[in-house]
Scaffold this motif. Sequence first.
Motif, PDB file in Angstrom:
ATOM      1  N   UNK A  31      41.003  36.950  33.347  1.00  0.00           N
ATOM      2  CA  UNK A  31      41.782  37.901  32.536  1.00  0.00           C
ATOM      3  C   UNK A  31      43.022  38.305  33.316  1.00  0.00           C
ATOM      4  N   UNK A  32      44.025  38.765  32.575  1.00  0.00           N
ATOM      5  CA  UNK A  32      45.212  39.306  33.222  1.00  0.00           C
ATOM      6  C   UNK A  32      44.870  40.670  33.808  1.00  0.00           C
ATOM      7  N   UNK A  33      45.348  40.905  35.002  1.00  0.00           N
ATOM      8  CA  UNK A  33      45.051  42.168  35.657  1.00  0.00           C
ATOM      9  C   UNK A  33      46.135  42.471  36.678  1.00  0.00           C
ATOM     10  N   UNK A  34      46.254  43.745  37.021  1.00  0.00           N
ATOM     11  CA  UNK A  34      47.142  44.144  38.104  1.00  0.00           C
ATOM     12  C   UNK A  34      46.455  43.833  39.435  1.00  0.00           C
ATOM     13  N   UNK A  35      47.203  43.283  40.365  1.00  0.00           N
ATOM     14  CA  UNK A  35      46.615  42.864  41.631  1.00  0.00           C
ATOM     15  C   UNK A  35      46.098  44.054  42.426  1.00  0.00           C
ATOM     16  N   UNK A  36      46.794  45.192  42.370  1.00  0.00           N
ATOM     17  CA  UNK A  36      46.304  46.354  43.114  1.00  0.00           C
ATOM     18  C   UNK A  36      44.979  46.857  42.551  1.00  0.00           C
ATOM     19  N   UNK A  37      44.767  46.700  41.247  1.00  0.00           N
ATOM     20  CA  UNK A  37      43.484  47.092  40.660  1.00  0.00           C
ATOM     21  C   UNK A  37      42.358  46.190  41.164  1.00  0.00           C
ATOM     22  N   UNK A  38      42.628  44.887  41.268  1.00  0.00           N
ATOM     23  CA  UNK A  38      41.617  43.957  41.787  1.00  0.00           C
ATOM     24  C   UNK A  38      41.333  44.270  43.252  1.00  0.00           C
ATOM     25  N   UNK A  39      42.358  44.603  44.009  1.00  0.00           N
ATOM     26  CA  UNK A  39      42.155  44.974  45.409  1.00  0.00           C
ATOM     27  C   UNK A  39      41.244  46.199  45.521  1.00  0.00           C
ATOM     28  N   UNK A  40      41.436  47.167  44.625  1.00  0.00           N
ATOM     29  CA  UNK A  40      40.575  48.357  44.637  1.00  0.00           C
ATOM     30  C   UNK A  40      39.129  47.983  44.319  1.00  0.00           C
ATOM     31  N   UNK A  41      38.941  47.082  43.343  1.00  0.00           N
ATOM     32  CA  UNK A  41      37.586  46.680  42.967  1.00  0.00           C
ATOM     33  C   UNK A  41      36.902  45.926  44.118  1.00  0.00           C
ATOM     34  N   UNK A  42      37.661  45.080  44.805  1.00  0.00           N
ATOM     35  CA  UNK A  42      37.101  44.385  45.966  1.00  0.00           C
ATOM     36  C   UNK A  42      36.674  45.397  47.027  1.00  0.00           C
ATOM     37  N   UNK A  43      37.522  46.385  47.268  1.00  0.00           N
ATOM     38  CA  UNK A  43      37.230  47.383  48.292  1.00  0.00           C
ATOM     39  C   UNK A  43      36.005  48.220  47.919  1.00  0.00           C
ATOM     40  N   UNK A  44      35.867  48.527  46.634  1.00  0.00           N
ATOM     41  CA  UNK A  44      34.705  49.289  46.183  1.00  0.00           C
ATOM     42  C   UNK A  44      33.405  48.525  46.407  1.00  0.00           C
TER      43      UNK A  44
END
Length: 344
Positions: A92-105
């Motif tokens: 899916x299309x997503x903002x990269x900073x949002x994915x970075x936050x999810x990885x960190x979580x």
Amino acid sequence: MMPISKMTKIITGSKAETLDERVLSSKEPVVLKGLVKNWAIVKQGLKSDGNAIDYIKSHYNGRASIASIGSPEINGRFFYTEHGTALNYKTRKAKIDEILDLIQEGFSERLPTSYYIASNLIDSHFPGFRAENDIAIPRPRVNYPLEGVRAGIWIGNRTTACCHYDASDNLACCVVGKRRFTLFPPDQISNLYPGPLSPTPGGQVLSMVDLANPDFEKHPKFSQAVEHGEIAELEPGDALYLPSMWWHQVEAQSPFNVLINYWWSNSAKHMGPTVNVLYHAMLSLRDKPENEKQAWKHIFDYYIFGDSNQAGDHLPEEAKGYLGEIDVNKAKMLRAMILNNLNR
């Protein structure tokens, strides 16, 4: 897994001179230890994953990207579903900073959701990043225009890009986390049991063999591929030169991983993707009677796979036509003729 003990050739050094045409003309992979250890992102990643994430965010312009997302059950292995008719993850299309936050979580989770942003062009999403993290790729001086070098960033948690090949030469720079490349030369294709041509992740067909747990009853010839396999272990700051068409599986081994890669081809820009020839041959040649196929094999050996000059050497220069060097104008004429013939 049956052990693959052969390591790739290793060159140690962190100077740009280490990456020269001698390395990039190698027919086999080469590990360049410490080649990019002085990059800013490498230094931030060695401090902490959080520092690396903050550094990436500081260069991000907010443009959306394509993110691959897999359930915890796939354990980071992006592959086909059981019957090979679909992929085992969603995009899916997503903002990269949002994915970075999810990885960190997910750092605190035993089996987190798998996140992977693959081959995102750096210049389109991270302006200014290459000012502190870049290397020049030596190119040969030739009489025809070459495709440009593409610089991409790969971001994710513990993921596995299953065994596949790419048509371009590749310099893969491990900048955050550790990566293991399992490598096989192009002639091992039949021993790697390629999967369906569609669907594929990014257009690259995957080996059906689970390299971590191979089924030698289902894939007996894989034991032959193992004999020719190589392992490249990369730490932050290391790079791998991977010649085109080599099969490779890439395992990101840390909770957070970033790889910067450069793709290029030293072929003429006007030649176009070779995979088009494969599809055309499937349409026009694969199912011909065996005697015809063998005759065409001789013809292809003569015109294509043998000495590229032999078919025109005995002809006057003005009579060579397409048997001489294919320049931009001849490429356009050939392409138009092929399209016209296909549309009849």
